[in-house]
Design an enzyme around this catalytic site. Sequence first.
Site, PDB file in Angstrom:
ATOM      1  N   GLN A  37       0.899  -1.162   0.000  1.00 43.52           N
ATOM      2  CA  GLN A  37       0.000   0.000   0.000  1.00 43.52           C
ATOM      3  C   GLN A  37       0.922   1.191   0.000  1.00 43.52           C
ATOM      4  OE1 GLN A  37      -3.112   0.146  -0.241  1.00 43.52           O
ATOM      5  NE2 GLN A  37      -3.974  -1.792   0.445  1.00 43.52           N
ATOM      6  N   SER A  38       0.679   2.151  -0.898  1.00 43.83           N
ATOM      7  CA  SER A  38       1.742   3.133  -1.071  1.00 43.83           C
ATOM      8  C   SER A  38       1.875   4.115   0.084  1.00 43.83           C
ATOM      9  CB  SER A  38       1.587   3.871  -2.383  1.00 43.83           C
ATOM     10  OG  SER A  38       0.255   4.174  -2.603  1.00 43.83           O
ATOM     11  N   THR A  39       0.797   4.424   0.800  1.00 44.46           N
ATOM     12  CA  THR A  39       0.980   5.350   1.912  1.00 44.46           C
ATOM     13  C   THR A  39       0.510   4.700   3.198  1.00 44.46           C
ATOM     14  OG1 THR A  39      -1.198   6.297   1.679  1.00 44.46           O
ATOM     15  CG2 THR A  39       0.544   7.329   0.413  1.00 44.46           C
TER      16      THR A  39
END
Length: 712
Positions: A37-39
């Site tokens: 999950q990128s953030t």
Amino acid sequence: MAETSTANGSFGTLANAGPMKVKPAHLKRDAYLYIRQSTLRQVQQNTESTQRQYALQQRAVALGWTMEKIHIIDCDLGQSGASTVDREGFQQLVAEVSLGHVGVVLGLEVSRLARNSADWQRLLELCAITDTLILDEDGLYDCNDFNDRLLLGLKGTLSEAELHFLRARMRGGLLNKARRGELASPLPVGLIYDEQKRVRLDPDQQVQQAIRLVFETFRRSGSAFSVVTHFKRSGWHFPSRERTGARKGELTWGTLTSSHVLRILHNPRYAGAFFFGRTRTRTWPDGSRRTQTLPDHEWLVLIPNLHVGYISWEEFQANQDRLRNNAQALGADRRKSPPREGPALLQGFVICGVCGRRMTIRYHTRQGILYPDYICQREKIDHAAPVCQQIPGHPIDSALVKLLLENMTPINLETALSVQKEIVTRHEEANKLRTQQVARAQYEADLAAQRYRRVDPNNRLVASTLEAEWNAALCALQEAQQEYERCRQADLLVIDDELRERVMALTTDFSRVWNDPHTTDQNRKRFVRLLIEDVTLIKSSEIVVHVRFRGGAMQTLTIPAPRRSWQVWTTPQERVQMVDNLLNDYTDEQVAAILNERDLHPGKGGLFRGRLIGNIRRAYGLKSRYERLREAGMLTAKEIANHLSIEECTVKEWRKAGLLRGYLANDKEVYLFEPPGPNAPTKCMGQKLSKRRQIFEANNLQDRTKEVQYEA
Ligand SMILES: [Zn+2]
């Protein structure tokens, strides 16, 4: 985002296509599930998609992989896919694929593995070479199949484009808002947003007062530092608002520092201007991000007079000019800067021994010559505290030059080189010893290995103990080998004859070049920098100088603290003694003349004068010639006139004629007289003074010889 749209239906097609592509060779290898999950916010909030990613595991099981063969790589949670730098998990995945350990790569939307096309294409290429399958929610792909490869490539490109559009849309919206000056950026203390999101002065009068005071003081004094001093002297505090945390928005009062003042003066918002894009952040190849402040003409948006402020836009610009000039005048030596033209040798690498900060340089001129002072003034600049240390630079510089020239002599180097030679002769001996150490470690490791192999595997407790011992022995062996290698490398550094000659030549050159009048101060500083790492100064009753040479050698010098100016001007003690002796026989003016004749000078330099002798007498409590004569029983003219019943002017005449013995008592022609004794002259009218003197002298001479006889 897009994950939710695909979902269950797609697994149907997968069931058909899947088994044909999966071969036993694939099943022999492992499956890798990559989760990202990128953030961090996505990690916290989008748990559903994370769960779907784990559900892919079940798909792999359905295709024939056992649970033990499925590895999950989830160490990149919270990392953006825009670059592979710092994404350990992705790099691990690539490594496993390229080693041919992987049968299938699992991912929710695999093209999002890498949002960067180059990384993605490289992964596809590797998958093709190592015959690795790729599985996502939409289907199973074989990179060696042209259609699959094309689809995957397209997916990657689309994914990258999606990221770009997302970003552009976000930034575009941001910029549009900023261009209109409507972007709600954080305001500095003293300005707030009201309910309509308009900028207002802080309603707190005390806060307003403090900000206005900063600008007023700067208007008057023209320097950020004097604003700090003014606040400190008056005991005023300065407000700040908490930006984050539980106490967000709360007001706190603290001391004003110069960085505060500079931030306020440089902030256009106080002049009612809106700005955006004052800094630029770049990502460097190593993944680090650096922020740079741009010159004002490169700012993206600057709208003057948009809202209320504390000063006018014109005043703001005038302040910037003033600050720029100040910085040129004072800022040059602040940091470790390249050697500049001034004569201070240690510019940029003197460290304060009291507080550990870097000291700066200040020059003063005396009789047309520049003298450096090393000064620790960070506390003063920031908090208007007293200067920590100020040390005259001249004696330190000359002591250091002496040290360098002494250390760089041929004799010193000769010694150093002969030590090196001795090391060479011991070299082989030491080497033999070290080889033995390695051999012993090897032997012990072998023994431990044998012991471990011999033990019954069912006896697990014993086996694990023996394994640990084996491990320790291997570690020891490795250490011994490394140590051996390190020492061997160090031995290789021994200087050979050619290098030795070059070094010797350098030393003779050094003093020659140093003393060459054509060598500039800048170049001398470069020499010093080559040899010295830094210098730490502590001033107490004397100045202690710790010199750290390049390579770690330390040397400490002690220099007598320079005399204060009154000490410099003070007449030396032995000269005072001399004045004392001379005063037995001479007046102030006479003493001065004698000292000048002997080419002696007062502490201040120049010539002695009667008045100066008088000052010395008073300063050191010496008695004057007059007092000394009086103590010896000499009489004043008046006393002797009364004694002989004559007029004072007669006393003067009789002294000149030699009838009375008088001594000059001061520089105002005042004489003191010996008591006349039994043969005192008397008035004798009609007789010539010159004749009487002969008689008088003859009488007195008899007296004197008598006295001398008595004494003998
Ligand atoms: Zn200091």
